[in-house]
Design a protein around this motif. Structure first.
Motif, PDB file in Angstrom:
ATOM      1  N   VAL A  73       0.763  -1.467   0.019  1.00 21.18           N
ATOM      2  CA  VAL A  73       0.072   0.073  -0.213  1.00 21.18           C
ATOM      3  C   VAL A  73       0.787   1.286   0.098  1.00 21.18           C
ATOM      4  CG1 VAL A  73      -1.715   1.358   1.195  1.00 21.18           C
ATOM      5  CG2 VAL A  73      -1.880  -1.095   1.179  1.00 21.18           C
ATOM      6  N   ILE A  74       1.677   1.326   1.066  1.00 25.06           N
ATOM      7  CA  ILE A  74       2.900   2.462   0.815  1.00 25.06           C
ATOM      8  C   ILE A  74       3.283   2.617  -0.344  1.00 25.06           C
ATOM      9  CG2 ILE A  74       4.978   3.306   1.968  1.00 25.06           C
ATOM     10  CD1 ILE A  74       4.014   1.933   4.645  1.00 25.06           C
ATOM     11  N   ASN A  75       3.934   1.791  -1.029  1.00 24.07           N
ATOM     12  CA  ASN A  75       4.597   1.536  -2.294  1.00 24.07           C
ATOM     13  C   ASN A  75       3.618   2.188  -3.258  1.00 24.07           C
ATOM     14  OD1 ASN A  75       7.297   1.038  -2.247  1.00 24.07           O
ATOM     15  ND2 ASN A  75       6.820  -0.821  -1.465  1.00 24.07           N
ATOM     16  N   ILE A  76       2.500   1.760  -3.463  1.00 17.51           N
ATOM     17  CA  ILE A  76       1.342   2.330  -4.270  1.00 17.51           C
ATOM     18  C   ILE A  76       0.953   3.721  -4.147  1.00 17.51           C
ATOM     19  CG2 ILE A  76      -1.153   2.436  -4.672  1.00 17.51           C
ATOM     20  CD1 ILE A  76      -1.003  -0.757  -4.568  1.00 17.51           C
ATOM     21  N   LEU A  77       1.153   4.384  -2.865  1.00 22.80           N
ATOM     22  CA  LEU A  77       1.025   5.801  -2.683  1.00 22.80           C
ATOM     23  C   LEU A  77       2.241   6.612  -3.226  1.00 22.80           C
ATOM     24  CD1 LEU A  77      -0.714   5.393   0.882  1.00 22.80           C
ATOM     25  CD2 LEU A  77      -1.664   6.169  -1.076  1.00 22.80           C
ATOM     26  N   ILE A  78       3.227   5.889  -2.935  1.00 21.89           N
ATOM     27  CA  ILE A  78       4.646   6.575  -3.272  1.00 21.89           C
ATOM     28  C   ILE A  78       4.471   6.852  -4.770  1.00 21.89           C
ATOM     29  CG2 ILE A  78       6.989   6.408  -3.584  1.00 21.89           C
ATOM     30  CD1 ILE A  78       7.136   5.079  -0.778  1.00 21.89           C
ATOM     31  N   LYS A  79       4.074   6.012  -5.754  1.00 22.88           N
ATOM     32  CA  LYS A  79       3.791   5.934  -6.888  1.00 22.88           C
ATOM     33  C   LYS A  79       2.840   7.044  -7.486  1.00 22.88           C
ATOM     34  CE  LYS A  79       6.258   3.957  -9.811  1.00 22.88           C
ATOM     35  NZ  LYS A  79       7.330   4.353 -10.312  1.00 22.88           N
ATOM     36  N   ALA A  80       1.857   6.725  -6.747  1.00 25.40           N
ATOM     37  CA  ALA A  80       0.738   7.777  -7.138  1.00 25.40           C
ATOM     38  C   ALA A  80       1.037   9.294  -6.691  1.00 25.40           C
ATOM     39  CB  ALA A  80      -0.678   7.321  -6.390  1.00 25.40           C
ATOM     40  N   LEU A  81       1.886   9.504  -5.655  1.00 25.73           N
ATOM     41  CA  LEU A  81       2.106  10.829  -5.360  1.00 25.73           C
ATOM     42  C   LEU A  81       2.700  12.015  -6.283  1.00 25.73           C
ATOM     43  CD1 LEU A  81       2.711  11.914  -2.363  1.00 25.73           C
ATOM     44  CD2 LEU A  81       5.096  11.576  -2.441  1.00 25.73           C
ATOM     45  N   THR A  82       3.271  11.462  -7.400  1.00 22.44           N
ATOM     46  CA  THR A  82       3.755  12.162  -8.454  1.00 22.44           C
ATOM     47  C   THR A  82       3.205  12.077  -9.813  1.00 22.44           C
ATOM     48  OG1 THR A  82       5.328  10.417  -9.119  1.00 22.44           O
ATOM     49  CG2 THR A  82       6.124  12.204  -7.404  1.00 22.44           C
ATOM     50  N   SER A  83       1.701  11.696  -9.635  1.00 22.46           N
ATOM     51  CA  SER A  83       1.118  11.542 -10.604  1.00 22.46           C
ATOM     52  C   SER A  83       0.164  12.867 -11.546  1.00 22.46           C
ATOM     53  CB  SER A  83      -0.081  10.303 -10.573  1.00 22.46           C
ATOM     54  OG  SER A  83      -0.976  10.928  -9.619  1.00 22.46           O
ATOM     55  N   SER A  84       0.611  13.968 -10.806  1.00 27.21           N
ATOM     56  CA  SER A  84      -0.040  15.001 -11.442  1.00 27.21           C
ATOM     57  C   SER A  84       0.116  15.143 -12.729  1.00 27.21           C
ATOM     58  CB  SER A  84       0.625  16.298 -10.713  1.00 27.21           C
ATOM     59  OG  SER A  84       0.058  17.351 -11.117  1.00 27.21           O
ATOM     60  N   PRO A  85      -1.025  15.688 -13.497  1.00 27.20           N
ATOM     61  CA  PRO A  85      -2.281  16.242 -13.029  1.00 27.20           C
ATOM     62  C   PRO A  85      -3.379  15.273 -12.704  1.00 27.20           C
ATOM     63  CG  PRO A  85      -2.328  16.355 -15.379  1.00 27.20           C
ATOM     64  CD  PRO A  85      -0.843  15.665 -14.870  1.00 27.20           C
ATOM     65  N   PHE A  86      -3.234  13.938 -12.541  1.00 26.67           N
ATOM     66  CA  PHE A  86      -4.255  13.263 -12.286  1.00 26.67           C
ATOM     67  C   PHE A  86      -4.465  12.875 -10.747  1.00 26.67           C
ATOM     68  CE2 PHE A  86      -2.704  11.908 -16.446  1.00 26.67           C
ATOM     69  CZ  PHE A  86      -3.919  12.162 -17.306  1.00 26.67           C
ATOM     70  N   PRO A  87      -5.753  12.752 -10.423  1.00 25.86           N
ATOM     71  CA  PRO A  87      -5.651  12.451  -8.912  1.00 25.86           C
ATOM     72  C   PRO A  87      -5.572  11.126  -8.296  1.00 25.86           C
ATOM     73  CG  PRO A  87      -8.124  12.372 -10.173  1.00 25.86           C
ATOM     74  CD  PRO A  87      -6.751  12.543 -11.057  1.00 25.86           C
ATOM     75  N   ASP A 147      14.273   5.917   4.245  1.00 24.05           N
ATOM     76  CA  ASP A 147      15.099   4.978   4.652  1.00 24.05           C
ATOM     77  C   ASP A 147      14.312   3.460   3.992  1.00 24.05           C
ATOM     78  OD1 ASP A 147      16.903   6.798   5.624  1.00 24.05           O
ATOM     79  OD2 ASP A 147      16.590   6.248   7.458  1.00 24.05           O
ATOM     80  N   ASN A 148      13.239   3.514   4.211  1.00 19.49           N
ATOM     81  CA  ASN A 148      12.401   1.929   4.034  1.00 19.49           C
ATOM     82  C   ASN A 148      11.982   1.867   2.904  1.00 19.49           C
ATOM     83  OD1 ASN A 148      13.303   1.070   6.474  1.00 19.49           O
ATOM     84  ND2 ASN A 148      11.571   1.828   7.618  1.00 19.49           N
ATOM     85  N   TYR A 149      11.574   3.096   2.247  1.00 19.91           N
ATOM     86  CA  TYR A 149      10.521   3.051   0.875  1.00 19.91           C
ATOM     87  C   TYR A 149      11.020   3.842  -0.345  1.00 19.91           C
ATOM     88  CZ  TYR A 149       7.440   0.528   4.157  1.00 19.91           C
ATOM     89  OH  TYR A 149       6.958  -0.132   4.929  1.00 19.91           O
ATOM     90  N   THR A 150      11.173   4.959  -0.164  1.00 14.62           N
ATOM     91  CA  THR A 150      11.658   5.898  -1.302  1.00 14.62           C
ATOM     92  C   THR A 150      13.083   5.626  -2.018  1.00 14.62           C
ATOM     93  OG1 THR A 150      12.118   7.822  -0.005  1.00 14.62           O
ATOM     94  CG2 THR A 150       9.933   7.640  -0.795  1.00 14.62           C
ATOM     95  N   VAL A 151      13.830   5.212  -0.995  1.00 15.86           N
ATOM     96  CA  VAL A 151      14.964   4.629  -1.375  1.00 15.86           C
ATOM     97  C   VAL A 151      15.139   3.535  -2.412  1.00 15.86           C
ATOM     98  CG1 VAL A 151      15.638   3.308   0.694  1.00 15.86           C
ATOM     99  CG2 VAL A 151      17.472   4.380  -0.516  1.00 15.86           C
ATOM    100  N   GLU A 152      14.168   2.690  -2.364  1.00 19.20           N
ATOM    101  CA  GLU A 152      13.917   1.635  -3.345  1.00 19.20           C
ATOM    102  C   GLU A 152      13.263   2.069  -4.580  1.00 19.20           C
ATOM    103  OE1 GLU A 152      15.357  -1.077  -2.635  1.00 19.20           O
ATOM    104  OE2 GLU A 152      16.003  -0.961  -0.570  1.00 19.20           O
TER     105      GLU A 152
END
Length: 244
Positions: A73-87, A147-152
Motif C-alpha cells: 500500500v505504501i509503495n502504491i501511494l509513493i508511485k501515485a504521489l507524483t502522478s499530477s495532474p491526475f488525482p 530509509d525504508n521505501y523511497t530509497v527503493e
C-alpha cells in the motif's frame, strides 16, 4: 491531454497478462494478487507506472482483508504521489479502509504512521509549495519513509522534480536561479546540468533561467469569426420577437 489520458489508462509497458487482470473478469480474483504485487515492484524498480493495476490491488485488499500488505500500500501511494495532474493519490486513499493499529510488536503496521506524512507531501505538491515539500521530505518525520521505501523507488526524486517542472513551465517565462534551486532541491552544477537537459537557457550573469514559450506561459489571442447568413439572422430575430 487526450493522449496523456490514454497513456494513463493503458500504459504501453502494460503486458497482455496485466491487461487481462485489470480489464477482465479476473480483476476480482484474489488468486491474482501476487501477480499484481510483483508488477508493482517492477514499477518501483523501473520507473514505470500503472495506476489502474495498482488500484486493482487495493480493491482486492478491500474485498479480501486477509491479503492486506502495508508495504505494498505504501509503495502504491509513493508511485501515485507524483502522478499530477491526475488525482491518483486520492483515488488510492478512497480504497483504503480504516484499520486498527496493529498490537503485534513483532509486525507493527507502518501505514498509520506514514499515511499522514504521505498525505502532507501530496498536499504540498498539489499546492505548489515545493520548498516546503523538500523540507518535509528531508525532515526527521519522513525518515522512515526515505530509509525504508523511497530509497527503493528508482527515480522518485526526479519524478517529484517532473511535477515541479510542469508547474514552472505553466507559470513562468523566466525564473530566478535561487527560486528554481529551492523548487528542485538542486544547486550548483547539479542545477546547471538539470537545466541543460531540459533545454532551458541559463542566463548566468543575471542569475535567471529562461523557460521556453509554450501554450501555458505564452498564450496567444485568437479571433473567432462566425459566418451567419442573412436568412439565418432573420430567423433569429423572428424567434426573439416571438419570445418577447
Amino acid at each position: 491531454m487526450a493522449t496523456v489520458a490514454s497513456v494513463w489508462a493503458s500504459p504501453p509497458t502494460r503486458t497482455p497478462l496485466i491487461e487481462n487482470l485489470v480489464s477482465g473478469v479476473d480483476r476480482y480474483n484474489p488468486n491474482n494478487v501476487g501477480i499484481l504485487e510483483d508488477y508493482l515492484y517492477h514499477q518501483i524498480r523501473s520507473e514505470e507506472y500503472d495506476c489502474l493495476a495498482n488500484l486493482a490491488i487495493l480493491k482486492l485488499y478491500q474485498f479480501n482483508p486477509d491479503l492486506y500488505n502495508p508495504d505494498v500500500v505504501i509503495n502504491i501511494l509513493i508511485k501515485a504521489l507524483t502522478s499530477s495532474p491526475f488525482p491518483d493519490f486520492n483515488l488510492c486513499l478512497s480504497l483504503l479502509d480504516e484499520r486498527p493499529i496493529s498490537q503485534n510488536p513483532d509486525e507493527p503496521d507502518p501505514l498509520p504512521t506514514l499515511l499522514p506524512v504521505l498525505t502532507t507531501l501530496y498536499n504540498l505538491l498539489q499546492q505548489c509549495r515545493f520548498p516546503a515539500f523538500w523540507a518535509m521530505y528531508r525532515s526527521e518525520e519522513a525518515e522512515a519513509l526515505r530509509d525504508n521505501y523511497t530509497v527503493e523507488c528508482v527515480g522518485f526524486e526526479d519524478a517529484v522534480r517532473g511535477v515541479v517542472i510542469r508547474a514552472v513551465k505553466a507559470a513562468f517565462k523566466r525564473i530566478g536561479k535561487a527560486r528554481l534551486e529551492s523548487y528542485l532541491d538542486l544547486s550548483g552544477d547539479e542545477l546547471a546540468v538539470y537545466v541543460e537537459k531540459l533545454g532551458w537557457t541559463f542566463e548566468v550573469s543575471i542569475g535567471v533561467v529562461a523557460v521556453p514559450p509554450n501554450l501555458d506561459n505564452n498564450p496567444q489571442s485568437t479571433v473567432v469569426q462566425e459566418a451567419i447568413q442573412l436568412p439565418q439572422l432573420t430567423k433569429i430575430i423572428k424567434h426573439a420577437a416571438l419570445i418577447a
